[in-house]
Design a protein around this motif. Sequence first.
Motif, PDB file in Angstrom:
ATOM      1  N   ASN A 228       0.810  -1.213   0.000  1.00  0.00           N
ATOM      2  CA  ASN A 228       0.000   0.000   0.000  1.00  0.00           C
ATOM      3  C   ASN A 228       0.852   1.276   0.000  1.00  0.00           C
ATOM      4  N   VAL A 229       1.871   1.258  -0.810  1.00  0.00           N
ATOM      5  CA  VAL A 229       2.713   2.448  -0.891  1.00  0.00           C
ATOM      6  C   VAL A 229       2.623   3.023  -2.304  1.00  0.00           C
ATOM      7  N   ASN A 230       2.275   4.286  -2.368  1.00  0.00           N
ATOM      8  CA  ASN A 230       2.140   4.967  -3.658  1.00  0.00           C
ATOM      9  C   ASN A 230       3.475   5.622  -4.002  1.00  0.00           C
ATOM     10  N   LEU A 231       4.433   4.773  -4.299  1.00  0.00           N
ATOM     11  CA  LEU A 231       5.782   5.264  -4.541  1.00  0.00           C
ATOM     12  C   LEU A 231       6.454   4.386  -5.572  1.00  0.00           C
ATOM     13  N   LYS A 232       7.000   5.003  -6.601  1.00  0.00           N
ATOM     14  CA  LYS A 232       7.739   4.247  -7.608  1.00  0.00           C
ATOM     15  C   LYS A 232       9.149   3.978  -7.102  1.00  0.00           C
ATOM     16  N   TRP A 233       9.718   2.875  -7.584  1.00  0.00           N
ATOM     17  CA  TRP A 233      11.041   2.480  -7.122  1.00  0.00           C
ATOM     18  C   TRP A 233      12.095   3.498  -7.517  1.00  0.00           C
ATOM     19  N   SER A 234      12.994   3.774  -6.592  1.00  0.00           N
ATOM     20  CA  SER A 234      14.137   4.641  -6.880  1.00  0.00           C
ATOM     21  C   SER A 234      15.257   4.280  -5.921  1.00  0.00           C
ATOM     22  N   LEU A 235      16.441   4.701  -6.279  1.00  0.00           N
ATOM     23  CA  LEU A 235      17.603   4.413  -5.449  1.00  0.00           C
ATOM     24  C   LEU A 235      18.592   5.555  -5.613  1.00  0.00           C
ATOM     25  N   GLY A 236      19.125   6.039  -4.515  1.00  0.00           N
ATOM     26  CA  GLY A 236      20.093   7.120  -4.556  1.00  0.00           C
ATOM     27  C   GLY A 236      21.439   6.674  -4.009  1.00  0.00           C
ATOM     28  N   TYR A 237      22.516   7.093  -4.667  1.00  0.00           N
ATOM     29  CA  TYR A 237      23.875   6.814  -4.206  1.00  0.00           C
ATOM     30  C   TYR A 237      24.524   8.145  -3.839  1.00  0.00           C
ATOM     31  N   HIS A 238      25.112   8.205  -2.650  1.00  0.00           N
ATOM     32  CA  HIS A 238      25.500   9.496  -2.083  1.00  0.00           C
ATOM     33  C   HIS A 238      26.973   9.575  -1.724  1.00  0.00           C
ATOM     34  N   GLY A 239      27.586  10.692  -2.141  1.00  0.00           N
ATOM     35  CA  GLY A 239      28.925  11.027  -1.702  1.00  0.00           C
ATOM     36  C   GLY A 239      30.044  10.306  -2.423  1.00  0.00           C
ATOM     37  N   LEU A 240      31.221  10.490  -1.914  1.00  0.00           N
ATOM     38  CA  LEU A 240      32.431   9.936  -2.526  1.00  0.00           C
ATOM     39  C   LEU A 240      32.370   8.413  -2.605  1.00  0.00           C
ATOM     40  N   PHE A 241      31.803   7.770  -1.576  1.00  0.00           N
ATOM     41  CA  PHE A 241      31.744   6.310  -1.540  1.00  0.00           C
ATOM     42  C   PHE A 241      30.468   5.759  -2.162  1.00  0.00           C
ATOM     43  N   GLN A 242      29.589   6.652  -2.654  1.00  0.00           N
ATOM     44  CA  GLN A 242      28.351   6.239  -3.308  1.00  0.00           C
ATOM     45  C   GLN A 242      27.567   5.242  -2.443  1.00  0.00           C
ATOM     46  N   LEU A 243      27.270   5.654  -1.219  1.00  0.00           N
ATOM     47  CA  LEU A 243      26.521   4.838  -0.267  1.00  0.00           C
ATOM     48  C   LEU A 243      25.032   5.002  -0.548  1.00  0.00           C
ATOM     49  N   SER A 244      24.321   3.894  -0.615  1.00  0.00           N
ATOM     50  CA  SER A 244      22.922   3.941  -1.058  1.00  0.00           C
ATOM     51  C   SER A 244      21.990   4.376   0.058  1.00  0.00           C
ATOM     52  N   ASP A 245      20.904   5.053  -0.355  1.00  0.00           N
ATOM     53  CA  ASP A 245      19.900   5.474   0.625  1.00  0.00           C
ATOM     54  C   ASP A 245      18.848   4.395   0.877  1.00  0.00           C
ATOM     55  N   SER A 246      19.104   3.189   0.373  1.00  0.00           N
ATOM     56  CA  SER A 246      18.255   2.052   0.726  1.00  0.00           C
ATOM     57  C   SER A 246      18.828   1.304   1.917  1.00  0.00           C
ATOM     58  N   TYR A 247      20.129   1.424   2.134  1.00  0.00           N
ATOM     59  CA  TYR A 247      20.787   0.561   3.107  1.00  0.00           C
ATOM     60  C   TYR A 247      21.660   1.313   4.118  1.00  0.00           C
ATOM     61  N   PHE A 248      22.409   2.298   3.665  1.00  0.00           N
ATOM     62  CA  PHE A 248      23.410   2.906   4.536  1.00  0.00           C
ATOM     63  C   PHE A 248      22.947   4.181   5.227  1.00  0.00           C
ATOM     64  N   CYS A 249      22.088   4.951   4.585  1.00  0.00           N
ATOM     65  CA  CYS A 249      21.694   6.245   5.143  1.00  0.00           C
ATOM     66  C   CYS A 249      20.250   6.554   4.779  1.00  0.00           C
ATOM     67  N   HIS A 250      19.694   7.577   5.422  1.00  0.00           N
ATOM     68  CA  HIS A 250      18.305   7.958   5.164  1.00  0.00           C
ATOM     69  C   HIS A 250      18.250   9.272   4.391  1.00  0.00           C
ATOM     70  N   SER A 251      17.623   9.239   3.229  1.00  0.00           N
ATOM     71  CA  SER A 251      17.448  10.448   2.428  1.00  0.00           C
ATOM     72  C   SER A 251      16.066  11.057   2.628  1.00  0.00           C
ATOM     73  N   PHE A 252      15.179  10.333   3.356  1.00  0.00           N
ATOM     74  CA  PHE A 252      13.802  10.766   3.597  1.00  0.00           C
ATOM     75  C   PHE A 252      12.980  10.811   2.316  1.00  0.00           C
ATOM     76  N   THR A 253      13.419  10.108   1.291  1.00  0.00           N
ATOM     77  CA  THR A 253      12.647  10.026   0.051  1.00  0.00           C
ATOM     78  C   THR A 253      12.288   8.592  -0.288  1.00  0.00           C
ATOM     79  N   ARG A 254      12.730   7.632   0.526  1.00  0.00           N
ATOM     80  CA  ARG A 254      12.396   6.225   0.340  1.00  0.00           C
ATOM     81  C   ARG A 254      12.706   5.502   1.659  1.00  0.00           C
ATOM     82  N   TRP A 255      12.252   4.243   1.759  1.00  0.00           N
ATOM     83  CA  TRP A 255      12.563   3.451   2.953  1.00  0.00           C
ATOM     84  C   TRP A 255      14.056   3.153   2.991  1.00  0.00           C
ATOM     85  N   SER A 256      14.626   3.043   4.191  1.00  0.00           N
ATOM     86  CA  SER A 256      16.054   2.742   4.320  1.00  0.00           C
ATOM     87  C   SER A 256      16.322   1.845   5.524  1.00  0.00           C
TER      88      SER A 256
END
Length: 250
Positions: free
Chosen positions: A171-199
């Motif tokens: 029941n989530v009205n959200l299309k899949w997306s994934l963000g990679y952040h910073g020099l180490f390209q750490l994902s906002d699905s696993y390593f950090c929270h971007s507040f734009t998807r679950w993490s």
Amino acid sequence: MRLTPSPPLLLLALAILLPRESSSRLFSRCELRDKLRVKIVLSEETRNLTEKVLTLLVCHLEKMSHLNTSMVRIIGERTATPPDNIAGPMTPDPTAPGLNVTFSMSDPDDTSIQHGEDTSWEEDEDASGKDEEDIFVAKRMLMESLNKEENDFDEEELRNADDKLSEDNVNVNLKWSLGYHGLFQLSDSYFCHSFTRWSQNVCNSTCSDFTDDDITDDLECFVKSLYWLYVLRTVKHECFQVTNFFEQCN
């Protein structure tokens, strides 16, 4: 405003430099090598591989982020106002800055760019069969040697986090997306929270912490999570062929 890829692109892995209140910076190969050397201490059995490991890591990261601390790559479609049930382990801060644009990829069903398999960044497609075979053997020998290192990084958990859209994943009205952040390209699905998807947010950080000019927390996350060992298994093939990579270092 919507940014869309040019027609020839089959996939979109959009790299952007986001404006930040804090400054960003470019690291040199030598600077990053020295910081990694302090944090990544191999066992006595594999210590002779230290220079090879550092070369592969810095080479791969240079290709992914250009060693720019403010590099952000967004894959998929993302809006600035996600649903309420995507929080994950960290409660969203309503005052946290969000992305003010929607990014989309031309083929959201293509999973080849998920889970660290972003083929649009590959640069070694023209390698000969013999080169490919040599690289495969070199990579296998390296990983067999590094199997002696303690490796508790959970690849399956990473993949599950990449796919998960909300706490209950329904029941989530959200299309899949994934963000990679910073020099180490750490994902906002696993390593950090971007507040734009679950993490999963295993490093208990906001992703904006990973895009400023101080990589202390990024580096701690990269090493303590043992993600660096996973990166070694996915390192760009051409990084196995570089010579004198740190030639300009003192």
